[in-house]
Design an enzyme around this catalytic site. Structure first.
Site, mmCIF file in Angstrom:
data_model
loop_
_atom_site.group_PDB
_atom_site.id
_atom_site.type_symbol
_atom_site.label_atom_id
_atom_site.label_comp_id
_atom_site.label_asym_id
_atom_site.label_seq_id
_atom_site.Cartn_x
_atom_site.Cartn_y
_atom_site.Cartn_z
ATOM 1 C CE1 TYR A 99 -3.097 3.029 0.797
ATOM 2 C CE2 TYR A 99 -1.906 3.247 2.862
ATOM 3 C CZ TYR A 99 -2.795 3.750 1.928
ATOM 4 O OH TYR A 99 -3.385 4.968 2.144
ATOM 5 C CG ASP A 171 -2.071 -4.341 4.653
ATOM 6 O OD1 ASP A 171 -3.236 -4.765 4.758
ATOM 7 O OD2 ASP A 171 -1.796 -3.139 4.456
ATOM 8 C CE LYS A 196 -9.103 1.529 2.412
ATOM 9 N NZ LYS A 196 -8.184 1.985 3.412
#
Ligand code: PLP
Length: 377
Positions: A99, A171, A196
């Site tokens: 990310y 992650d 999310k």
């Protein structure tokens, strides 16, 4: 009997309402708690007010971890975890396409603390092994990756970390604990942007880290100094969201699979990236380590279609930042999430200008396909 994950989503971690016997966890707003004759000193920055504890326990149970700490954002969880587990002189190996915010934190901040880092060249286990040095302490992965849904072999990375005595971190945001439970493969630490799928309604900013008790204690010590804790009220909202996580994810999975198959056969689509498609290069690996393929997919439009115009023609699917809400959203990575990488790096990573990333929601799938189809005309 061992509870199944759907049941854990609804019940695990909850605080009992002993005063009125209500069916849900009450919200405890206090920032000040009695200390005389108490076993625990409670304070929100210590991650231990009742609603914060619900989140730590609930998500730890979903990930089969011993303990968890809730943070005010995914980035607070990531940055605190790395600063807690790495010391001056240490080195970390990270997957190259993690990310962007995590990438930027590593590049911008770690050296200030005397911590060095290497990003891999690719996503194979050998790419990670090639970067391990004498002072490497941590290995960090993210799978499926953003935006090309690349798959890293979780078991192989966990084994590699054990072989070199490293702490392995993943992650797990894109998969969610419903589709992927990395601790079962031997990964040490699991992180999420709870903004999310765990939150799931595009209205909560939160993060979580889960692991064994020793590692969580280390992260706790740094976390209480850095102070990026999740508030009691957002903890409550997150608990509420997670109660429906399993049913939401089942619908995200089913919708995304159907849309991926629809797009794959469409003449105006060049390529579809979705781990649930047999054409995905790591389909077999994804099947081994995921119990569902998730709600995220990407696709490339043929050159004659302008991505911006295509997005404007959509009626239902919202061109919008972020992902994983109950509503379907779409974005063009080259113009948004991956803009700062620059054209050359995007090209290296295979992120074309015509690539669109679709976060498939839980609407009726026929409506979503109708929307995509009419925008492709
Ligand atoms: N990890 C992944 C995979 C993400 O997509 C994001 C945010 O987009 C983060 C971490 C950071 O989370 P947050 O925005 O909650 O700080």
């Amino acid at each position: 009997m061992k509870k199944k994950i759907q049941t854990k989503c609804v019940h695990n971690g909850e605080v009992k309402d002993t005063q009125f016997n209500g069916a849900i966890s009450p919200i405890f707003m206090a920032t000040s708690y009695a200390y005389l004759d108490q076993d625990t000193l409670r304070y929100p920055r210590y991650f231990n007010t009742p609603n914060q504890e619900v989140i730590g326990k609930k998500i730890a149970s979903l990930e089969n971890a011993e303990a968890g700490l809730p943070f005010a954002s995914g980035m607070a969880a990531i940055s605190t975890t790395l600063l807690a587990l790495l010391n001056k002189g240490d080195h970390i190996v990270l997957q190259k396409d993690i990310y962007g915010g995590a990438f930027h934190f590593v590049e911008h901040d770690l050296e200030k603390y005397g911590i060095s880092y290497s990003f891999t060249e690719g996503n194979l286990t050998s790419d990670f092994k090639a970067k391990i040095k004498e002072n490497t302490k941590v290995i960090y992965i993210e799978t499926p990756s953003n935006p090309l849904l690349k798959i890293v072999d979780i078991q192989a990375i966990a084994d590699l970390a054990k072989q070199y005595n490293l702490i392995s971190i993943i992650d797990n945001t894109f998969a969610s604990p419903i589709n992927q439970q990395p601790i079962n493969f031997g990964i040490d630490v699991v992180l999420h942007s709870a903004t999310k799928y765990l939150g799931g309604h595009s209205d909560i900013l939160a993060g979580i880290v889960v692991s064994n008790k020793n590692i969580i204690e280390k992260i706790f010590q740094t976390g209480k100094n850095l102070g990026g804790n999740l508030s009691h009220f957002i903890s409550y909202l997150l608990e509420r969201s997670i109660k429906t996580l399993a049913v939401r994810i089942e619908k995200h999975n089913a919708n995304a699979q159907e849309i991926a198959e629809f797009l794959e056969q469409h003449t105006k689509i060049k390529k579809v990236y979705y781990p649930g498609l047999k054409s995905h290069p790591n389909y077999e690996l994804a099947k081994r380590q995921m119990t569902g393929f998730g709600g995220m997919l990407s696709f490339e439009l043929i050159e004659s279609i302008n991505p911006k115009i295509f997005q404007k023609k959509l009626h239902l699917i919202k061109p919008s930042l972020s992902l994983a809400g109950v509503e379907s959203t779409i974005l063009q990575p080259a113009e948004t999430s991956h803009k700062l990488l620059g054209a050359a790096e995007r090209k290296k990573q295979g992120i074309k200008d015509g690539l669109l990333r679709l976060s498939v929601g839980i609407e009726n799938v026929t409506d979503l396909i109708y929307d995509l189809n009419q925008a492709l005309k």
